[in-house]
Scaffold this active site. Structure first.
Site, PDB file in Angstrom:
ATOM      1  N   LYS A 110       0.844  -1.205   0.000  1.00  0.00           N
ATOM      2  CA  LYS A 110       0.000   0.000   0.000  1.00  0.00           C
ATOM      3  C   LYS A 110       0.875   1.249   0.000  1.00  0.00           C
ATOM      4  O   LYS A 110       0.627   2.197  -0.752  1.00  0.00           O
ATOM      5  CB  LYS A 110      -0.925  -0.003   1.228  1.00  0.00           C
ATOM      6  CG  LYS A 110      -2.088  -0.953   1.079  1.00  0.00           C
ATOM      7  CD  LYS A 110      -2.808  -1.225   2.398  1.00  0.00           C
ATOM      8  CE  LYS A 110      -3.868  -2.304   2.195  1.00  0.00           C
ATOM      9  NZ  LYS A 110      -4.459  -2.817   3.437  1.00  0.00           N
TER      10      LYS A 110
ATOM     11  N   GLN B 258      -4.736  -1.414   9.655  1.00  0.00           N
ATOM     12  CA  GLN B 258      -4.683  -2.756   9.064  1.00  0.00           C
ATOM     13  C   GLN B 258      -5.310  -3.781  10.008  1.00  0.00           C
ATOM     14  O   GLN B 258      -4.951  -3.854  11.180  1.00  0.00           O
ATOM     15  CB  GLN B 258      -3.216  -3.113   8.760  1.00  0.00           C
ATOM     16  CG  GLN B 258      -3.025  -4.436   8.057  1.00  0.00           C
ATOM     17  CD  GLN B 258      -3.594  -4.448   6.644  1.00  0.00           C
ATOM     18  OE1 GLN B 258      -3.410  -3.515   5.869  1.00  0.00           O
ATOM     19  NE2 GLN B 258      -4.295  -5.522   6.306  1.00  0.00           N
TER      20      GLN B 258
ATOM     21  N   ASP C  10     -11.179   2.819   4.182  1.00  0.00           N
ATOM     22  CA  ASP C  10     -11.553   1.404   4.092  1.00  0.00           C
ATOM     23  C   ASP C  10     -13.069   1.257   3.977  1.00  0.00           C
ATOM     24  O   ASP C  10     -13.566   0.189   3.621  1.00  0.00           O
ATOM     25  CB  ASP C  10     -11.086   0.661   5.360  1.00  0.00           C
ATOM     26  CG  ASP C  10      -9.974  -0.331   5.074  1.00  0.00           C
ATOM     27  OD1 ASP C  10      -9.774  -0.668   3.892  1.00  0.00           O
ATOM     28  OD2 ASP C  10      -9.316  -0.778   6.031  1.00  0.00           O
TER      29      ASP C  10
END
Ligand code: NDP
Length: 295
Positions: free
Chosen positions: A53, A97, A120
């Site tokens: 990422k 994460q 997200d």
């Protein structure tokens, strides 16, 4: 044999449009979108995702901020870090994460992220807005699935779609997106009876169960489009750490009209959609029109 839907190539195209959008924001508005990624602990798969990422964020011209915390970080410390990131002007997107270590309540952390920086798309405000069809930040893997489907099928209106899996991060948001595209949607899960025969009625099959190669060729209607979200590492000695999806690619590709590979299908689209969400979040925070390259 079915057509392979090339997620790598589609993601490359999307990243080049994102790069163009980032440069437009910089030139016209003097804004450089910034994405903060927080990793707690040493989970090897998470470390790989976070590295990837960060690299792709920089490659498209955005700022990347990485925060690594130890495995025994307290929930309070993580909440404090997220609250600090919420306040920072240069941070437009925040991703924590998952999975998080057991001492931390993931739901609390997700909902501590400002909804307008929740790239997200897991914050309760974004999931609620998605379910009523309002503007929201859309979870990345479901957004990637939709792009792959539209690429393969075109207009999805009236298609019978089955989604295998009802998780908050994949199954449910995919269902919302397909409803918005006017599909007739069935959501299956571990208590669904006679899954193969329900599956055989579907024009579109999205597999997100986390069971290696569960979906077989005789579950599939001839010509159907199959999106394989699963990422499973087979650790048999003979398989030597090979990655497989939730779909038995060999038998399903004999019957389906089009199918995504694993790897190289949904996976690359997920990160590209994260970068796209970071631009969308930036534009909404600054009240700037979203560049045409990605709208
Ligand atoms: P979860 O474990 O959260 O959810 C799995 C879902 O599958 C559950 O709803 C479960 O049902 C259902 N299920 C389990 N067994 C069966 C069965 N025998 N028949 C029908 N349904 C079943 O998984 P995720 O949604 O997080 O992930 C799914 C897969 O997608 C995994 O392989 C994961 O690695 C992959 N993934 C890939 C991403 C990418 O970028 N490509 C991103 C995210 C995930 P129930 O609710 O009844 O328990």
């Amino acid at each position: 044999m079915s057509t392979v839907i090339d997620g790598k190539s589609l993601a490359r195209t999307l990243r080049s449009r994102i790069k163009q959008a980032v440069s437009e924001l910089q030139v016209e508005h003097n804004v450089v979108p910034g994405l903060a990624v927080v990793l707690v602990g040493e989970d090897p798969a998470s470390q790989v995702y976070v590295r990837s990422k960060a690299r792709q964020t920089v490659e498209v011209g955005m700022q990347s901020f990485e925060h690594r915390l130890s495995d025994n970080t307290s929930e309070g410390n993580l909440v404090q870090l997220v609250e600090e990131l919420n306040q920072k002007m240069e941070v437009n997107g925040i991703l924590v994460q998952l999975p998080l270590p057991g001492q931390i309540n993931a739901e609390r952390i997700i909902n501590t992220i400002s909804a307008n920086k929740d790239v997200d798309g897991f914050h309760v405000e974004n999931t609620g807005r998605l379910s009523i069809g309002a503007d929201s930040l859309i979870p990345c893997t479901p957004a990637g699935c939709l792009m792959l489907l539209k690429h393969a099928v075109g207009d999805l209106s009236g298609q019978n779609a089955i989604i295998l899996g009802r998780s908050n991060i994949v199954g449910k948001p995919v269902a919302q997106l397909l409803l918005q595209e006017h599909c007739t949607v069935t959501i299956a899960h571990s208590r669904t009876r006679d899954l193969p025969s329900i599956c055989r009625q579907a024009d579109i099959v999205i597999a997100a169960v986390g069971i290696p190669e569960m979906v077989k060729g005789d579950w599939i209607k001839p010509g159907a489009t199959v999106i394989d979200v699963g990422i499973n590492r087979i650790t048999d000695e003979s398989e030597n750490g090979k990655l497989v999806g939730d779909v038995d690619h060999a038998s399903v590709s004999e019957v389906a009209g089009a199918i995504t590979p694993v790897p190289g299908g949904v996976g690359p689209m997920t990160i590209a959609c994260l970068l796209q969400n970071t631009i969308i979040a930036t534009c909404r925070q600054r009240q700037i029109k979203i560049p045409e390259a990605i709208s």
